[in-house]
Design a protein around this motif. Structure first.
Motif, PDB file in Angstrom:
ATOM      1  N   ASN A 139      22.919  -7.766   6.141  1.00  0.00           N
ATOM      2  CA  ASN A 139      21.984  -7.326   7.181  1.00  0.00           C
ATOM      3  C   ASN A 139      20.873  -8.359   7.377  1.00  0.00           C
TER       4      ASN A 139
ATOM      5  N   GLU B  89      14.336  -7.945   6.357  1.00  0.00           N
ATOM      6  CA  GLU B  89      13.894  -6.603   5.985  1.00  0.00           C
ATOM      7  C   GLU B  89      12.859  -6.621   4.860  1.00  0.00           C
TER       8      GLU B  89
ATOM      9  N   ALA C  55      25.601  -5.226   1.477  1.00  0.00           N
ATOM     10  CA  ALA C  55      25.266  -4.838   2.847  1.00  0.00           C
ATOM     11  C   ALA C  55      23.843  -5.265   3.193  1.00  0.00           C
ATOM     12  N   TRP C  56      22.918  -5.160   2.223  1.00  0.00           N
ATOM     13  CA  TRP C  56      21.529  -5.566   2.459  1.00  0.00           C
ATOM     14  C   TRP C  56      21.450  -7.065   2.744  1.00  0.00           C
TER      15      TRP C  56
ATOM     16  N   ALA D  27      31.549   0.294  -5.768  1.00  0.00           N
ATOM     17  CA  ALA D  27      30.630   1.286  -5.199  1.00  0.00           C
ATOM     18  C   ALA D  27      29.178   0.864  -5.392  1.00  0.00           C
ATOM     19  N   ILE D  28      28.862   0.304  -6.540  1.00  0.00           N
ATOM     20  CA  ILE D  28      27.491  -0.130  -6.810  1.00  0.00           C
ATOM     21  C   ILE D  28      27.167  -1.412  -6.043  1.00  0.00           C
ATOM     22  N   SER D  29      28.153  -2.257  -5.814  1.00  0.00           N
ATOM     23  CA  SER D  29      27.933  -3.545  -5.152  1.00  0.00           C
ATOM     24  C   SER D  29      27.809  -3.425  -3.639  1.00  0.00           C
ATOM     25  N   ILE D  30      28.295  -2.378  -3.054  1.00  0.00           N
ATOM     26  CA  ILE D  30      28.292  -2.250  -1.593  1.00  0.00           C
ATOM     27  C   ILE D  30      26.871  -2.299  -1.021  1.00  0.00           C
ATOM     28  N   GLY D  31      25.930  -1.600  -1.638  1.00  0.00           N
ATOM     29  CA  GLY D  31      24.553  -1.559  -1.140  1.00  0.00           C
ATOM     30  C   GLY D  31      23.901  -2.927  -1.091  1.00  0.00           C
ATOM     31  N   PRO D  32      23.844  -3.645  -2.209  1.00  0.00           N
ATOM     32  CA  PRO D  32      23.216  -4.969  -2.175  1.00  0.00           C
ATOM     33  C   PRO D  32      23.940  -5.963  -1.260  1.00  0.00           C
TER      34      PRO D  32
END
Length: 97
Positions: free
Chosen positions: A22, A34, A18-19, A11-16
């Motif tokens: 992207n 970005e 995905a960034w 759950a914590i790793s998904i954000g970085p």
């Protein structure tokens, strides 16, 4: 398997992740990453305002050009659809002026 530890890590790793994905896709297709867009701050606004001004000027020029072309097309349509004798009379009337 210890799901109590894996779920929060994922759950914590998904954000970085995905960034990074992207930014990789943006760079692959020629767009600015970005992180650089965020750091630019106020300087980017001046460039953006200049670009809006240039686009507005180009838009005005193209709008005028389209108007002139529409007028020319209207004249050509009138010539093409009018009877030949009427067009000949109008041409002769213009010559007599």
């Amino acid at each position: 398997m210890d799901w109590g530890l894996i779920i929060p890590v994922v759950a914590i790793s998904i954000g970085p992740v995905a960034w990074v994905a992207n930014n990789w896709v943006r760079a692959k297709h020629g767009f600015e990453p970005e992180a650089r867009r965020r750091r630019r701050g106020r300087d980017g606004d001046v460039d953006g305002e200049r670009q809006v001004l240039l686009l507005s000027n180009e838009n005005e020029r193209l709008t005028g050009q389209v108007s002139r072309l529409e007028e020319r097309i209207a004249v050509l349509e009138r010539i093409a659809t009018d009877p030949a004798e009427r067009t000949a009379r109008e041409i002769e009337a213009l010559r007599d002026r």
